[in-house]
Structures are given as structure tokens and as C-alpha cells.
Design an enzyme around this catalytic site. Structure first.
Site, PDB file in Angstrom:
ATOM      1  N   VAL A 618       0.767  -1.153  -0.141  1.00  0.00           N
ATOM      2  CA  VAL A 618      -0.041   0.238   0.085  1.00  0.00           C
ATOM      3  C   VAL A 618       0.853   1.176  -0.004  1.00  0.00           C
ATOM      4  O   VAL A 618       1.804   1.441   0.768  1.00  0.00           O
ATOM      5  CB  VAL A 618      -0.764  -0.238   1.239  1.00  0.00           C
ATOM      6  CG1 VAL A 618      -1.836   1.130   1.208  1.00  0.00           C
ATOM      7  CG2 VAL A 618      -1.881  -1.275   1.084  1.00  0.00           C
ATOM      8  N   GLY A 619       0.754   2.027  -0.941  1.00  0.00           N
ATOM      9  CA  GLY A 619       1.457   3.263  -1.025  1.00  0.00           C
ATOM     10  C   GLY A 619       0.807   4.832  -0.625  1.00  0.00           C
ATOM     11  O   GLY A 619      -0.361   4.567   0.074  1.00  0.00           O
ATOM     12  N   PHE A 621      -0.695   6.931  -1.930  1.00  0.00           N
ATOM     13  CA  PHE A 621      -1.640   7.252  -2.970  1.00  0.00           C
ATOM     14  C   PHE A 621      -2.734   6.229  -3.302  1.00  0.00           C
ATOM     15  O   PHE A 621      -3.816   6.619  -3.667  1.00  0.00           O
ATOM     16  CB  PHE A 621      -1.211   7.894  -4.368  1.00  0.00           C
ATOM     17  CG  PHE A 621      -0.675   9.252  -3.946  1.00  0.00           C
ATOM     18  CD1 PHE A 621      -1.153  10.585  -3.603  1.00  0.00           C
ATOM     19  CD2 PHE A 621       0.760   9.203  -4.017  1.00  0.00           C
ATOM     20  CE1 PHE A 621      -0.589  11.606  -3.342  1.00  0.00           C
ATOM     21  CE2 PHE A 621       1.534  10.518  -3.885  1.00  0.00           C
ATOM     22  CZ  PHE A 621       0.866  11.658  -3.625  1.00  0.00           C
ATOM     23  N   GLY A 622      -2.299   5.190  -2.885  1.00  0.00           N
ATOM     24  CA  GLY A 622      -3.051   3.925  -3.278  1.00  0.00           C
ATOM     25  C   GLY A 622      -2.407   2.463  -2.956  1.00  0.00           C
ATOM     26  O   GLY A 622      -1.196   2.593  -2.662  1.00  0.00           O
ATOM     27  N   ASP A 735      15.817  11.147   1.668  1.00  0.00           N
ATOM     28  CA  ASP A 735      15.134   9.991   2.323  1.00  0.00           C
ATOM     29  C   ASP A 735      15.684   8.615   2.139  1.00  0.00           C
ATOM     30  O   ASP A 735      15.003   7.803   1.796  1.00  0.00           O
ATOM     31  CB  ASP A 735      13.550   9.883   2.169  1.00  0.00           C
ATOM     32  CG  ASP A 735      12.945   9.215   3.033  1.00  0.00           C
ATOM     33  OD1 ASP A 735      13.578   8.986   4.205  1.00  0.00           O
ATOM     34  OD2 ASP A 735      11.931   8.816   2.929  1.00  0.00           O
TER      35      ASP A 735
END
Length: 973
Positions: A618-619, A621-622, A735
Site C-alpha cells: 500500500v503506497g 496514494f493507493g 530520504d
């Protein structure tokens, strides 16, 4: 909700297809077999999951279902009863059969409708009854359907997940619904065993299937093995890769997984799994269990013959032995025919012996007699002999031999007596000029064959002046009779050509044939005075040539050195390693219209070419899917597909695609490759290459202790190469962490996660806040935290943390310290200690990356060069950095909080996160901390700790306990 009820009953219609299969599975929970006695808890009680009963073919089926898609913020839980853990193992499988309704089939459905639900687990040593707290559960997986149901066509999905490692006696499973229309048809929890078996004549016991494990077996009766037979038991309950095959003893053959005695008339000579053989020809019948068959009388075997070969008789004598005199000096050829009896063998050879015989005795021929192909081990039936004297009698004996002749008396032989017969003298083949002067010529000549030692030949030499007038009718020769084959002729005319020919005279005066005429010329009178001049001139020429060669070599060497400097040596400030690429990164946010950046840097993919297969994460945005993409010329390629969830805003869509605008500018083997995007479709997608092993931190945790330092160093080199590329393009990642590095099937590491904007927040935790959630500062350089100074130097700091993560096999940096404690410790000069078994050279590079002054940190090009040198010199990794277990395991001390030893073994194991071995220590009788302090490394293995990383953690902790005990004792004194 009436349509939902209709849908659920349609789902139940297909339950008749489920059939219980007999297998190697040991079922811990079977939802369908429990019938109405499930007793599962639901939360909330009034709504959410509900049990539905249906009759199919006269049998009752019970299922749990939920379908609240109109109300947002759904959080419906379904918890199973207490499940006793599998014995002797800590892994088990959960098999789900379920149906998910397509959200698009509900008219006016909310954008909050989901097509997935979550699986959770909570471990417990005993049944807690109806006590239910969500915080006790940890997430196992997001369950997504392979096929969703649309209309009346019901699609049943089956999903199996392996869960572990368990540290307690049992567990609960829970299912969380967040707004999907789901029917849970079947839940089976089981573990597998590899059944007892006999393979390759080795017996193996029944074994509980866990992670891939090796099982030792034992050979069946009358079978042996050089090494202990082993086989691997897979997590699926299959035996694979047997090692160390057992073999039947001599006299026994493999039949029906056993070794049985050979029957009478059969034999087997060696340890093998071959069948017994019938005794070969010319052997005596054998008894039962025979290892060989003995030869019959008059038959033999060669020492090199295997016991499986037939026995053979010795060969008879050669036939038709004859001799032939050859042209040339003392040459004779013997010939014969093969013997009538060969003994049935193909290794027939011949040997020839030579003797000189008179009326009284025979003596061996002397060394001057030469056999052109050797006197022994002849395979042809002819041999040429040279060096013989004429008028002597020679006796030749030709013997037939084979492999059975040795040690079994001599072979049969044929004998012939013969002599050379020279009726004519030899011929002069050539005449040589040995020396010449103005009035003399020195000549010698060679013969067609060497005359016998007892025969004295004479030579007739004839010479004349070369005729100048070819019309003269009279030719005048001078004739000399000589006793040897050389002569010096004097009183000749200077600078005059003479013609010579020679013939041999026999002792009786019989002449042989003349040689061909040879022409030789006397020298000039002045030639003798200047004969040394050519030597002087030649010497001078050679000297000049040597000097020229030395000069040319010097000039070539000087030119090569100049060329090597011109190509950029170590002192060259413009070497290729320091040349930066011409291409630079372009921030897509600089474009007024973000769609321009997408069109400029990203390839558009036809939506029909992309097919989603399975949810893998699961990212922000979706959901993220594994799928396939059809490409011209390559067929289907496995890819990762990032999706944009329904109900997005245009701003969210632009932010989602901005990452693709960044990735589209990069092309490097250690940067995740962008395949393209789908924007001309209502559901936007980003398609990237698929990395089979997922995130680096998770992969390392799953393979703790299984990867060598050299392999880890190679993975770090790949990450550093990718970051050097980004740095050369003036891109700052911001990051970099092991969770943002992906690993493929070849263990190649690739940097990922681009384009998320980060804003510094002044909160107590000192974290960055992004649209995807908070990111801990454990990987961030001090100046980036304090002043928002993000540079390649701050990325180097983050790379040092990644190095620590890799060498610690995915352990969390700074362990359970809070973010505030991390910031305070770094500012006070604290740095992470070396992980266990970390090479000193790698840890020193970490410390260089963590220099507080960012100008003193190495560049990524320097880091790549350092890692390359370490890879080229594996011996440099042998020196291990100092390791403090009390720091690295993140314990305030190795004793309890009150400066006393741990009160129990379980408390100690819990503190080092090894509580899964509580039962193993108890079974071994290790119940007190005094017994723990007495453990040796081999004792830890015998207890049942097999993983190298776990063995090291426990051993180092015991070492820390001993140090702490010693300190407390001194303090007490």
C-alpha cells in the site's frame, strides 16, 4: 441493504465445490468443519461481520460476511477462537477462501468502498476468552482478490499466507474490514509435515515442515554411505535435494528400497546401486551373495581387467614369420600374421628379440641394432630393423602377448634366422666441398648405406676441368683410387671450375655405379688476402644495428609514458572518474503546468498493455500491484504498478505523477527504472520494474546471518553507485534508507522513493511531515534537521546509516530510543556502535559519513572507490570492529533495572528479543541465570538455536552478562 443479502446467498450457492482433501496437512482450525460451533467474536457487536447459514445439498454451511459500503470510516473486526500453536515449529499456514464484490457494481457507491481486507494475529500463552483489544494484534497482510465479482458471475478467491515466527503457545487470528463487501467462505489454519520416507536407500523420519531444514537419515540394512545421508524438508512438506546417497554392499543389489543378496550364478563386485550381474564367460558358477566369479582352469584375467570381464586364454604363436632386406644401410623388415588363437581379447601385442648365432651359441644383439617402432608392445604385424651387419646371421623371435600373459608363463613365439645379402657396393649419394684454395679443393662424400665393419671398400674418384669449348670430342679425366671417403686435390688451376664423380669398389674390385657429377671451383689468388674483410664489415654492421635498436627502444618508452599521462593518470586533474555528466536534474515543480514535465520526461503506456495481478503493498496514494506489461519484441514483462485510489483530487493526481517526472530523468542500473505512466485513463498508474525481493530492510531481516560480509559489501557498492549518479546529476534524495532501497532476484540493490516534499516541523519528536505520514529523523544529518540544509553531504550521512542497517541485517537504527533522544545523542557526539561481525574497514567508513562537519564527509565518488578497493581485497574484511553487546542490543545494562541479575531466563530472553527460545531453554533444563552464564557456543547450538544471527546475539549477550557480573562483584568488594 436488501441487495447485499441477495448477493451473500448467491455467494453461498457455490459452497458445494469445497472438498476436503487428504494430505500431509495437520489442521489447527477449520471453519467449515466447525459448523455452527465457531464462536468467533465480532466488533462492533451490533453491526459489521455477521454469520450466515445456508443449506447446500442437505448440508449446513456457515460463512461470515460484511458489506457496509455506504458508511465511511468502517472498522469491523472478526476474531477467531484460541488456536493452539503447532508443536515443534513456529510457522503455520492460513488458507482463506473468500468473495469480494466489485465496488463499481454498486450504484452511487461511496468512494470509500474497498476491495481488500486485512489479516491480523495476536499471540498468547493461554485462552483469554472474550477479552478483545485491537492493540494486541499485529498486521500480517492485506488480502486482495485476484478476481472480483460482478453481477451474477461469482468469483471465488483463494489466498494462502505463511505466518511466523511464533514465540508463544498459541494465537488468535482477526480479520479487519474497512469498507469492503466480503464473504469469508473458509478459513483453514494448518501446518505440514514431510512424511517418513525411504529415498536413495536412506530412511528419513517424519519431520514437521518449517523453513527449509536439513534432516539426517540412516542407510537401510546392507547399505553404506561415505557421508551421513541428508535431505531437505520444505515449508510445503516436500522432500527435496537428497544428499549423500547410500549404496548396497558388494554382493547385494537395490530392490524395493532395500538391499537384497545376489542370487546363485550372479555377483556384484563393489558398493553401488547397480543390479547383480550374471557371471561372465569362462568362469565358475558363483554362490549366493558373491562379489566375484572365479575363472575356469586354463583361463585368466589381466590385473587391469574388472571383475565383470570374461576370463581369457593366452594367445598362440604368430604365423608366417618372414624377412625382407630393404634398401639403405643394414635395414631389414620382419613381417608375420596374427595367431590363430587370440584368447578373445583385443589387447594383442607383439615383442621382438634379436640374437647373433653361430654354430655353438647365441648372444643378444648389441645396442647399434635399432627397431624403428620399438621391440615391444607392437600392434602392427611388421617391424623395420636397421644397423645390421652384412654376412652375419641374426635370429629374431616374435612373441604374441595379451593382458593375461603377465604372470601366466611366457607367450607363444615364432623364430626366424636370416642375414643381409649385399651383392653390390653402396652408392655415393652426394659430394661435399670442405675447403678450397687457389690451387686445391678438399672433398668428402656420403654413401647410401654404411658398409659392415669387416668389409673394406675403396673409392674411385674421377675429375676434369669444366669444358669451355663444348665442341671438343675428347674429355680428359684424372682418376684417383682412395681408401677413405675424403680427399684433398692439389696442383689445380686458380679460378677454374672442375667436375667430380665417385664410385665405390668392393673388396674384390667390383665397381659400383658412379655418382652424379658435381661442380666445384678454385678461388682467386687475391681472395685469400681479403678473406677476413667480410668478417670485419659484418661486425661493424652488427654494432651499428645494436646502437639503433637501443635508441629506438628509448624513444618508444618515452612516448608511451607521455601518452599514458595524456590519457589521465593518477595525477591528472581531468581523469574520467571526476568528469560529471552533462545532463542535470530538472525539478518538475519548476514547470507552470506539471503536465508538461510528465510529457517531457515520461513515456505514456497504453492502458491495454498493463494488467494488474496481485496486491503487494500500500503506497501513499493507493495500492501497489504486481502485474505484467506487454512490450514489443519482449512479450510480457513483470512490473510493479502504483495506483491512484478512487476519489482523488487533481492536486493529488499531480503530486502522484510528480514522482514519475523525477524517475523519468534517471537511467542507471542501481536506480529503480521507470517503465512509463498511464495518464489517459480514469485511474492513473505509475509502472516500474519489478524487484522480486522487495525492500532491503525486510529482506535483510528475513535472511539474518545468511549473507556473507562480502555479499553485503557488494550490495552497499550498488547503492553507493546509484547515489553517486544522483549526486552527479545534482539531485538530493533526502530520504535514503534501507526501506527505500529495493532488491531484485540477483541481490542487486536499487534506490527508489523519489519526489515526496518534506517540511520541517517544530514538534517534540523532531520529525518530517509529508503527505504520506511522518518519517523518523534517524537517517537525517544534523544540519538538515536544524537548518533544512539538504545536500549530497546530508545524503552521505544517510548512506552511513544505511551501511549500519545492512551490516546489522535490518535492525532499527538507535533501537528503541525516542527521536528526541536520538537528536540529543547525535549533538553530544554519540554515534552508532559497530554491528556484530562488522569488518573494521566498513565501520570506519560509516564514521567518516557521520562527520558533524559536512565538508569533511567523503563524496559518493570517494565511497564507491573505497568499496571497490575493499571488494578487490577480500582479506581486508577479516579484521572485525570492536563490538559492545550491551550497546548494540540496546540494553541499559545486562542486568536488571535495580543492578541485579535478571530474575529469570525468560526475562533475559525477552530483553534481547529472543523469547521464541523460551521452551528450547526449558527443555534443555536451563532454568536459572547461573546456568545461562555457564553456556558455551556449542551448548547454544545443542539447545536448538540454529540461525547464525540468533546464535551470535545470544552468545554476545551472555558475554555482556559475564562482564556485568564481574563489575558488580568488584563494586560489592
Amino acid at each position: 441493504m436488501e441487495p447485499r443479502r441477495v448477493i451473500l446467498f448467491v455467494f453461498l450457492f457455490i459452497c458445494r465445490i469445497f472438498i476436503t482433501l487428504q494430505s500431509k496437512e495437520h489442521v489447527l482450525l477449520d471453519m467449515r468443519a466447525s459448523g455452527s460451533e465457531l464462536g468467533w467474536l465480532t466488533s462492533p457487536n451490533e453491526e459489521g461481520w455477521e454469520i450466515v447459514q445456508s443449506v447446500v445439498n442437505g448440508s449446513l454451511f456457515y460463512t461470515y460476511s460484511v458489506c457496509y459500503i455506504d458508511s465511511p470510516e468502517q472498522d469491523n473486526w472478526l476474531r477467531t477462537t484460541y488456536i493452539q500453536g503447532p508443536p515443534g515449529t513456529s510457522r503455520f499456514s492460513v488458507e482463506l477462501q473468500f468473495i469480494v464484490r466489485d465496488c463499481n457494481t454498486f450504484d452511487g457507491a461511496s468512494v470509500a468502498c474497498k476491495e481488500t481486507f486485512n489479516l491480523f494475529i495476536s499471540e498468547a500463552d493461554a485462552d483469554v476468552g472474550t477479552s478483545f483489544r485491537k492493540g494486541q494484534f499485529r498486521k500480517v497482510a492485506t488480502i486482495a482478490p485476484d478476481e472480483v465479482t460482478r453481477g451474477k458471475g461469482v468469483k471465488i478467491n483463494k489466498e494462502t499466507r505463511t505466518v511466523g515466527l511464533l514465540s508463544k503457545k498459541g494465537f488468535y487470528l482477526a480479520f479487519q474490514d474497512m469498507g469492503a463487501c466480503v464473504a469469508l467462505l473458509s478459513v483453514r489454519v494448518y501446518y505440514k509435515t514431510c512424511p517418513s520416507t525411504v529415498q536413495s536407500l536412506a530412511a528419513f523420519p517424519e519431520t514437521v515442515a518449517d523453513a527449509l531444514k536439513v534432516v539426517e537419515g540412516s542407510c537401510v540394512n546392507n547399505a553404506v554411505s561415505q557421508a551421513t545421508p541428508r535431505i531437505y524438508c520444505t515449508s510445503e512438506g516436500d522432500w527435496v535435494v537428497p544428499v549423500g546417497q547410500c549404496q548396497c554392499l558388494p554382493g547385494y543389489e537395490a530392490k524395493e528400497n532395500s538391499c537384497q543378496e545376489c542370487k546363485q550364478g550372479y555377483f556384484k563386485p563393489s558398493e553401488s546401486n547397480e543390479l547383480c550381474q550374471v557371471c561372465p564367460d569362462n568362469t565358475k558358477p558363483s554362490s549366493a551373495g558373491a562379489t566375484e566369479c572365479l575363472c575356469e582352469d586354463g583361463f585368466f584375467r589381466s590385473p587391469s581387467d574388472p571383475p565383470t570381464s570374461p576370463c581369457s586364454a593366452r594367445p598362440s604363436a604368430p604365423l608366417d614369420l618372414a624377412s625382407t632386406t630393404l634398401s639403405g644401410e643394414g635395414r631389414l623388415m620382419l613381417s608375420w600374421s596374427p595367431p590363430l588363437v587370440t584368447g578373445g581379447r583385443s589387447d594383442l601385442t607383439y615383442s621382438v628379440a634379436c640374437e647373433i648365432c653361430d654354430e655353438d651359441s647365441c648372444v643378444p644383439c648389441d645396442e647399434k641394432i635399432h627397431f624403428e617402432t620399438g621391440p615391444a608392445d607392437l600392434q602392427d604385424t611388421t617391424v623395420v630393423i636397421s644397423g645390421l651387419d652384412s654376412h652375419l646371421n641374426y635370429t629374431f623371435t616374435v612373441e604374441s602377448r595379451s593382458g593375461v600373459s603377465e604372470g601366466n608363463a611366457e607367450g607363444a613365439a615364432a623364430t626366424i634366422t636370416t642375414a643381409l645379402d649385399y651383392t653390390t657396393p653402396p652408392k655415393v649419394t652426394s659430394i661435399h666441398l670442405d675447403d678450397r684454395g687457389p690451387t686445391s679443393l678438399s672433398l668428402s662424400w656420403t654413401l647410401s648405406r654404411r658398409p659392415p665393419a669387416h668389409i673394406n671398400h675403396r673409392y674411385e674418384l674421377m675429375y676434369r676441368k669444366k669444358d669451355v669449348d663444348s665442341e671438343s670430342d675428347v674429355t680428359t679425366y684424372t682418376v684417383l683410387i682412395l681408401e677413405k671417403n675424403s680427399v684433398q686435390i692439389n696442383e689445380l688451376t686458380p679460378d677454374t671450375a672442375y667436375m667430380f664423380r665417385v664410385q665405390v669398389l668392393s673388396p674384390e674390385g667390383m665397381p659400383g655405379s658412379f655418382s652424379a657429377e658435381h661442380e666445384f671451383q678454385t678461388s682467386l689468388l687475391a681472395e685469400s688476402q681479403t678473406q677476413n674483410k667480410p668478417t670485419v664489415v659484418m661486425g661493424a654492421v652488427v654494432g651499428v644495428a645494436v646502437i639503433l635498436l637501443v635508441v629506438v627502444a628509448f624513444l618508444l618508452l618515452r612516448r608511451r609514458r607521455l601518452c599514458s599521462r595524456g590519457r589521465g593518470g593518477p595525477e591528472d586533474p581531468f581523469s574520467t572518474d571526476q568528469i560529471k555528466p552533462l545532463k542535470a536534474y530538472v525539478d518538475p515543480h519548476m514547470y507552470e503546468d506539471p503536465n508538461i514535465a510528465i510529457q517531457k520526461f515520461v513515456k505514456e503506456i497504453d492502458p491495454s498493455a498493463v494488467s494488474k495481478q496481485k496486491v503487494i503493498g500500500v503506497g501513499e496514494f493507493g495500492e501497489v500491484f504486481r502485474g505484467v506489461m506487454k512490450t514489443p519484441g519482449k512479450g510480457e514483462v513483470t512490473v510493479a504498478i502504483k495506483t491512484l485510489k478512487p476519489g482523488y483530487s487533481e492536486k493529488q493526481r499531480q503530486d502522484f505523477l510528480s514522482e514519475a517526472s523525477i524517475m523519468g530523468q534517471f537511467s542507471h542500473p542501481n536506480i529503480i527504472r521507470l517503465e512509463g505512466v498511464v495518464t489517459k485513463f480514469k485511474h492513473a498508474m505509475i509502472v516500474t520494474e519489478y524487484m522480486e525481493n522487495g525492500a532491503l530492510d525486510t529482506y535483510l531481516k528475513d535472511h539474518d546471518g545468511e549473507i556473507s560480509s562480502y555479499q553485503l559489501l557488494g550490495m552497499l557498492r550498488g547503492i553507493a553507485a546509484g547515489m553517486k549518479y544522483l549526486s552527479d546529476m545534482s539531485y538530493v534524495h533526502r530520504d535514503l534508507a534501507a526501506r527505500n532501497v529495493l532488491v531484485n532476484s540477483n541481490l542487486e540493490c536499487k534506490v527508489s522513493d523519489f519526489g515526496l516534499s518534506r517540511v520541517l516541523e517544530d514538534d517534540a519528536e523532531g520529525t518530517y511531515t509529508t503527505r504520506g505520514g511522518k518519517i523518523p529523523i534517524r537517517w537525517t544529518a544534523p544540519e538538515a534537521i536544524a537548518y533544512r540544509k539538504f545536500t549530497s553531504a546530508s545524503d552521505v550521512w544517510s548512506f552511513g546509516i544505511v551501511m549500519w542497517e545492512v551490516m546489522a541485517f535490518g535492525e532499527r537504527p538507535y533501537w528503541d530510543m525516542s527521536n528526541h533522544e536520538v537528536m540529543k545523542a547525535i549533538n553530544e557526539g554519540f554515534r552508532l556502535p559497530a554491528p556484530m561481525d562488522c569488518p573494521s574497514a566498513i565501520y570506519q567508513l560509516m564514521l567518516q559519513c557521520w562527520q558533524h562537519d559536512r565538508s569533511k564527509r567523503p563524496r559518493f565518488s570517494d565511497i564507491v572507490n573505497i568499496l571497490d578497493k575493499l571488494l578487490q581485497s577480500p582479506e581486508s574484511l577479516k579484521t572485525i570492529a570492536d563490538f559492545d553487546p550491551r550497546v548494540s542490543i540496546r540494553l541499559p545494562s545486562t542486568s536488571g533495572c535495580d543492578n541485579t541479575m535478571f530474575r529469570s531466563v525468560s526475562e533475559w530472553l525477552e530483553s534481547i528479543k529472543m523469547n521464541q527460545y523460551n521452551e528450547s531453554f526449558a527443555r534443555a533444563g536451563i532454568t536459572t541465570m547461573e546456568q545461562v552464564l555457564a553456556l558455551r557456543p556449542e551448548d547454544i547450538r545443542n539447545i536448538g538455536v540454529r540461525l547464525p544471527g540468533h546464535m551470535k546475539r545470544i552468545a554476545y549477550s551472555i558475554l555482556g552478562l559475564k562482564d556485568e557480573t564481574s563489575s558488580l562483584s568488584v563494586f560489592a568488594v
